[in-house]
Design a protein around this motif. Structure first.
Motif, mmCIF file in Angstrom:
data_model
loop_
_atom_site.group_PDB
_atom_site.id
_atom_site.type_symbol
_atom_site.label_atom_id
_atom_site.label_comp_id
_atom_site.label_asym_id
_atom_site.label_seq_id
_atom_site.Cartn_x
_atom_site.Cartn_y
_atom_site.Cartn_z
ATOM 1 N N ALA A 167 0.846 -1.202 0.000
ATOM 2 C CA ALA A 167 0.000 0.000 0.000
ATOM 3 C C ALA A 167 0.874 1.243 0.000
ATOM 4 C CB ALA A 167 -0.923 0.003 1.209
ATOM 5 N N GLN A 168 0.650 2.126 -0.940
ATOM 6 C CA GLN A 168 1.412 3.362 -1.041
ATOM 7 C C GLN A 168 0.441 4.527 -0.932
ATOM 8 O OE1 GLN A 168 3.836 2.854 -4.597
ATOM 9 N NE2 GLN A 168 4.566 0.889 -3.834
ATOM 10 N N LYS A 258 4.766 -12.908 -12.198
ATOM 11 C CA LYS A 258 5.687 -13.821 -11.509
ATOM 12 C C LYS A 258 6.881 -13.132 -10.853
ATOM 13 C CE LYS A 258 7.973 -14.806 -15.940
ATOM 14 N NZ LYS A 258 8.312 -15.844 -16.938
ATOM 15 N N THR A 259 7.055 -11.836 -11.071
ATOM 16 C CA THR A 259 8.189 -11.129 -10.475
ATOM 17 C C THR A 259 7.728 -10.284 -9.296
ATOM 18 O OG1 THR A 259 9.312 -11.002 -12.612
ATOM 19 C CG2 THR A 259 10.049 -9.490 -10.888
ATOM 20 N N PRO A 260 8.259 -10.495 -8.101
ATOM 21 C CA PRO A 260 7.916 -9.610 -6.982
ATOM 22 C C PRO A 260 8.289 -8.163 -7.313
ATOM 23 C CG PRO A 260 9.001 -11.588 -6.185
ATOM 24 C CD PRO A 260 9.148 -11.596 -7.680
ATOM 25 N N ILE A 261 7.415 -7.251 -6.993
ATOM 26 C CA ILE A 261 7.663 -5.840 -7.315
ATOM 27 C C ILE A 261 7.686 -4.955 -6.076
ATOM 28 C CG2 ILE A 261 6.793 -5.982 -9.676
ATOM 29 C CD1 ILE A 261 4.132 -4.912 -8.725
ATOM 30 N N VAL A 262 7.359 -5.508 -4.894
ATOM 31 C CA VAL A 262 7.470 -4.767 -3.635
ATOM 32 C C VAL A 262 8.130 -5.674 -2.612
ATOM 33 C CG1 VAL A 262 5.433 -3.338 -4.083
ATOM 34 C CG2 VAL A 262 5.172 -5.479 -2.832
ATOM 35 N N GLY A 263 8.533 -5.104 -1.497
ATOM 36 C CA GLY A 263 9.167 -5.872 -0.438
ATOM 37 C C GLY A 263 10.467 -5.231 0.010
ATOM 38 N N ASN A 287 1.663 -10.855 -0.792
ATOM 39 C CA ASN A 287 1.205 -9.975 -1.867
ATOM 40 C C ASN A 287 2.347 -9.161 -2.461
ATOM 41 O OD1 ASN A 287 -1.364 -10.839 -1.580
ATOM 42 N ND2 ASN A 287 -2.263 -8.899 -1.031
ATOM 43 N N ASN A 288 3.556 -9.743 -2.557
ATOM 44 C CA ASN A 288 4.669 -8.941 -3.056
ATOM 45 C C ASN A 288 4.652 -8.776 -4.564
ATOM 46 O OD1 ASN A 288 5.593 -11.399 -4.023
ATOM 47 N ND2 ASN A 288 7.288 -11.560 -2.574
ATOM 48 N N ASN A 289 3.577 -9.262 -5.211
ATOM 49 C CA ASN A 289 3.444 -9.050 -6.658
ATOM 50 C C ASN A 289 2.389 -7.995 -6.968
ATOM 51 O OD1 ASN A 289 1.309 -10.705 -5.809
ATOM 52 N ND2 ASN A 289 1.001 -11.478 -7.881
ATOM 53 N N MET A 290 2.073 -7.138 -6.003
ATOM 54 C CA MET A 290 1.133 -6.047 -6.273
ATOM 55 C C MET A 290 1.503 -4.813 -5.468
ATOM 56 S SD MET A 290 -2.389 -6.981 -4.218
ATOM 57 C CE MET A 290 -2.661 -8.499 -5.120
ATOM 58 N N ALA A 291 1.187 -3.665 -6.027
ATOM 59 C CA ALA A 291 1.322 -2.379 -5.335
ATOM 60 C C ALA A 291 0.013 -1.631 -5.538
ATOM 61 C CB ALA A 291 2.490 -1.581 -5.880
ATOM 62 N N PHE A 821 -2.035 -4.425 1.683
ATOM 63 C CA PHE A 821 -0.943 -4.891 2.517
ATOM 64 C C PHE A 821 -0.684 -6.361 2.196
ATOM 65 C CE2 PHE A 821 -4.878 -5.737 4.561
ATOM 66 C CZ PHE A 821 -4.737 -6.919 5.267
ATOM 67 N N SER A 822 0.385 -6.911 2.737
ATOM 68 C CA SER A 822 0.748 -8.299 2.459
ATOM 69 C C SER A 822 -0.120 -9.240 3.278
ATOM 70 C CB SER A 822 2.229 -8.537 2.783
ATOM 71 O OG SER A 822 3.047 -7.792 1.926
ATOM 72 N N LEU A 823 -0.873 -10.082 2.589
ATOM 73 C CA LEU A 823 -1.741 -11.053 3.246
ATOM 74 C C LEU A 823 -0.963 -12.337 3.516
ATOM 75 C CD1 LEU A 823 -4.939 -10.555 1.060
ATOM 76 C CD2 LEU A 823 -4.574 -9.706 3.373
ATOM 77 N N LYS A 824 -1.320 -13.013 4.606
ATOM 78 C CA LYS A 824 -0.671 -14.282 4.923
ATOM 79 C C LYS A 824 -1.068 -15.338 3.895
ATOM 80 C CE LYS A 824 -0.787 -13.187 9.829
ATOM 81 N NZ LYS A 824 -1.371 -13.552 11.135
ATOM 82 N N THR A 825 -0.135 -16.220 3.624
ATOM 83 C CA THR A 825 -0.353 -17.227 2.593
ATOM 84 C C THR A 825 -0.282 -18.627 3.167
ATOM 85 O OG1 THR A 825 1.993 -17.194 2.035
ATOM 86 C CG2 THR A 825 0.553 -15.736 0.779
ATOM 87 N N GLY A 826 -0.837 -19.568 2.429
ATOM 88 C CA GLY A 826 -0.770 -20.974 2.767
ATOM 89 C C GLY A 826 -0.261 -21.752 1.575
#
Length: 846
Positions: A167-168, A258-263, A287-291, A821-826
């Motif tokens: 989130a920006q 497929k490329t992380p763009i945030v983090g 969610n490192n593949n979205m801004a 924001f980054s959501l937890k993953t499974g």
């Protein structure tokens, strides 16, 4: 610090194709052992709301710029480090400040933290290197953008650790209007809107040297040259085509295949000031593949009409990115999303290998005109590997009360002061006739089920119940049929639903549950694979696509057959008076946390008349009986009179609990409810008095002698006159004898099953909207299942008067929270990115 004349050159140019120009920061050097002084200057502009700002160079505008400037702003913070400086004084943080000399404003760097003084000179006969990094500000999302660079927090003092978040959000919203607007650093053309970005993500690295043997530095000035290091995408969203209706924009998101763009990442300086990057994520997690940029301001979305444009900028990791991987998603009204492949450059050029996103540069993207998708499809943008329990799901309470609403509004008047409104919605879940809650993006539905009609031979239909009767003979099977049909349509195949079922008596609970389970089993046998169980710690969005999670709220200690396609919440309290959070159990002992206080005070009633039998409290208005009793007997604080405030506290308490990293409960934040009215069935009441056992005239039985008084406020029960009476509550005393005197408090103290749902929605939906909106400042968290009154309805007409209930805006805000924001993953066996496809280019949304 000495006030020294400042030198010019304080701007940074980011080109579309050319290399970035340098930012020169020059100040006169002090003698050995004193602080190193650094300065800068600023161009003229109006005071902005954000740190550091973009500007358009003279002769260019936002329509067709070839470069952008970055201008310093008072309050900007930078860190400066020199390995050659005096040990213990090798780094310091500086802040832009201003002073006035001869009537002119000058800007310079002043000491901010770490030492009483700033960076100090070492041996001035030696070459000094200065390394700098912007920013050191802590921004709205509570990220610390930088650590390291001299402070010893990293393994190498020349290394910086920084982070770009999902989130920006968000700078100032500027609207040009029909005449355009000069905002100082840029002129906005007519009908353009600008969201100024949070420039703490416009990360820059700087380097400078001072060489005592350099004849060009005899004046002892130091120049630090800054360059941007992050990749920037400038998106221009085009409003609807001419003749179309204006649309609300809730968020804009950049997605990557497929490329992380945030983090997080690291930036390491070498001795020459060159910077290399590392520590960036290489695979998609969370969610490192979205801004995302939130487009709501003061709780309202940004409205775009025909001919209007919205420009906003995204900051991505400092890496080159293949443009063909990226897309832009815009969320508009009712959870409808539009997605477009990234097209860099001005205009609508096709993506080619010659048009990548280069590290440290800006690429502009123009979207097609906004249109309205055929269906609400917001879940399609959520990655498969996100845990379903971590989503923010907008939901409706008593989802099939729309029929009662229509009858009340169209067929008769509503007594808002003393009536009981048995409805929470004005449109249905899904029925194929006009707008439905599903079409509005609602994905959780709360229903009451009545099954006391029929017989053992023909069966007991599980009717949907609302108010005081069935809803058009609709059964739970019909509801599931309609939802499945909706999700089987091509535009909605990536959606998922939760359906919550509640007890209605008669019959007794175990019989009701058995009949409901049988009906669900019959439906499941004909629709294999649609109904699923959810595990808060394991079930992902990928597991749920096209599926329905049915949850039965089971009261008391009743247990069911535990079908593997049904979810059970055991120990559910159907009371409307739950003033504490509920700790419940789901299925195989998984935890459920629930907020479900429904009966609240009514602040519309502020004063009491002598003749009024109802409880009024200063600042709280009309208060239900059970609260006056609880305050008196349990010693609860008087703030409990404000039950709307208490419900808000519990709502926020659940939000805060979700900040815990290890939190894995199913969360249900039920924002529905009603304000009490001047009606015993709304407020509750009790009967009290002193009574004596006497024989009846025929001497056959004892009976009470003495009248009872009905009260709506426990404080009006006069217990002082009953000191000699035996005290009893709501029961007939045993072993009574003639002449016994008893103080009795009896009656219907648990009443309070309805009231003014519109008054409550008007107040509480606004508070909930503000709470989610203000996460901009406090950090975002998952919201869980969020149930509400009047989901999907902006205004409710009562007695020919429109009342704002926020029924479209609150669900849309809840939906957009999933992308902030980054959501937890499974673990999922399918894709890890979002469902959106990015294959098309051109002038159409995909």
């Amino acid at each position: 610090m000495k006030k020294i004349k400042l030198l010019t050159g304080a701007l940074l140019v980011i080109g579309l194709t050319a290399c970035s120009d340098d930012l020169d920061v020059k100040r006169e050097m002090p003698v050995t052992g004193e602080e190193v002084a650094f300065g800068t200057s600023l161009r003229n502009f109006e005071t902005p709301q954000s740190r550091t700002i973009y500007g358009v160079p003279d002769g260019e505008d936002v329509n067709n710029y070839e470069s952008l400037t970055i201008n310093w702003v008072k309050g900007d913070k930078v860190r400066v480090y020199s390995p050659q400086a005096t040990p213990g004084f090798q780094y310091a943080d500086y802040v832009i400040d201003e002073a006035t000399e001869g009537g002119s404003a000058h800007y310079f760097l002043v000491k901010d933290s770490h030492n009483d003084t700033g960076v100090r000179w070492g041996d001035v006969s030696q070459l000094h290197h200065f390394y700098a990094f912007y920013p050191t500000n802590i921004n709205r999302n509570n990220y610390t953008p930088i650590k390291g660079l001299g402070d010893g927090q990293t393994a190498n003092n020349m290394t910086v650790e920084a982070e770009i978040p999902v989130a920006q959000e968000h700078g100032e919203l500027v609207e040009a209007g029909p005449d355009g607007k000069d905002v100082g650093n840029v002129f906005l053309p007519a009908n353009w809107k600008l969201i100024r970005p949070d420039m703490t993500y416009a990360i820059m690295a700087g380097h400078g040297t001072w060489d005592p043997n350099d004849p060009n530095q005899v004046d002892k000035n130091v120049t630090i040259k800054f360059k941007p290091i992050v990749t920037v995408v400038d998106v221009v969203v085009n409003g609807p085509a001419d003749g179309a209706n204006a649309l609300d924009v809730y968020r804009v998101t950049i997605n990557s295949k497929k490329t992380p763009i945030v983090g997080k990442f690291t930036a390491q300086f070498d001795e020459e000031g060159n910077v290399t990057f590392g520590g960036m994520p290489e695979t998609i997690t969370e969610n490192n593949n979205m801004a995302t940029i939130n487009c709501q301001y003061n709780g309202m979305p940004t409205k775009l009409g025909p001919g209007e444009k919205l420009t906003l900028k995204f900051f991505l990791l400092p890496r080159g990115i293949d443009a063909s991987e990226l897309s832009v998603t815009v969320q508009i009204n009712e959870g409808r999303v539009l997605t477009k492949s990234l097209i860099p450059g001005l205009g609508e050029d096709e993506v080619t290998d010659k048009n990548p996103l280069a590290q440290g540069k800006i690429v502009r993207v123009w979207t097609p005109n906004l249109t309205v998708p055929a269906s609400s499809n917001w879940m399609s943008s959520i990655p498969d590997n996100v845990l379903f329990s971590q989503l923010s799901l907008p939901g409706s309470k008593h989802s099939y009360t729309g029929d009662l609403y229509n009858k009340a509004v169209n067929g008769g008047s509503v007594d808002e002061n003393g009536g009981i409104m048995q409805y929470y919605q004005s449109i249905y879940v899904t029925d194929g006739n006009g707008d439905t809650q599903f079409d509005k993006g609602i994905r959780a539905f709360d229903l009451k089920i009545y099954n006391n009609e029929g017989n053992a031979w023909s069966g007991y239909p599980n009717y949907v119940y609302a108010g005081a009767g069935k809803v058009n003979d609709l059964t739970i099977g019909d509801v599931l049929d309609n939802l499945k049909k909706q999700m089987d349509e091509s535009d909605s195949r990536d959606e998922a639903c939760v359906v919550m079922l509640n007890y209605v008596s008669p019959p007794e609970i175990s019989t009701w549950l058995s009949r409901l389970e049988q009906g669900l089993n019959d439906w499941n046998n004909s629709n294999q694979g649609t109904l699923v169980r959810i595990d808060p710690a394991k079930t992902t969005m990928g597991d749920m696509r096209g599926k329905i999670a049915v949850i039965i709220n089971v009261p008391n200690n009743t247990t069911g057959r535990n079908y593997n396609f049904v979810n059970y919440i055991y120990g559910f309290s159907s009371s409307v008076q739950n003033i504490e959070l509920q700790d419940l159990k789901l299925n195989d002992n998984q935890s459920v946390r629930m907020q479900n206080l429904y009966q609240v005070n009514n602040p519309d009633f502020e004063t009491a008349t002598v003749a009024s039998p109802y409880a009024f409290r200063a600042g709280a208005g009309l208060v239900p009986y059970y609260i006056t009793e609880k305050v008196a007997l349990d010693g609860k604080p008087s703030t409990y009179y404000d039950l709307i405030g208490r419900k808000e506290e519990m709502m926020n308490e659940l939000f805060n609990e979700m900040r815990t990293e290890s939190y894995s409960s199913l969360v249900i934040n039920d924002l529905a409810g009603f304000c009490v009215t001047k009606n015993a069935e709304s407020t509750g009441s009790a009967d009290w008095g002193v009574q004596t056992w006497e024989r009846s005239i025929d001497n056959w039985a004892l009976h009470w002698n003495g009248g009872l008084t009905t009260v709506y406020d426990f404080d009006k029960v006069d217990m002082t006159q009953n000191a000699n009476a035996t005290f009893k509550w709501d029961q007939t005393p045993s072993g009574q004898r003639e002449g016994n005197t008893w103080f009795r408090l009896t009656g219907s103290r648990d009443l309070g099953q309805g009231g003014n749902t519109v008054a409550f929605a008007r107040m509480f939906n606004q508070r909930a909207l503000d709470a989610v909106y203000n996460m901009v400042e406090n950090g975002r968290v998952p919201l869980g299942i969020v149930l509400m009154n009047f989901a999907g309805t902006d205004k409710v007409k009562i007695n020919n008067t429109d009342r704002e209930v926020w029924g479209n805006q609150l669900p849309s805000t809840v939906m957009s929270n999933n992308f902030m924001f980054s959501l937890k993953t499974g673990t999922t066996t399918t894709r890890s990115s979002s469902k959106t496809s990015y294959t098309k280019a051109g002038n159409a949304w995909e």
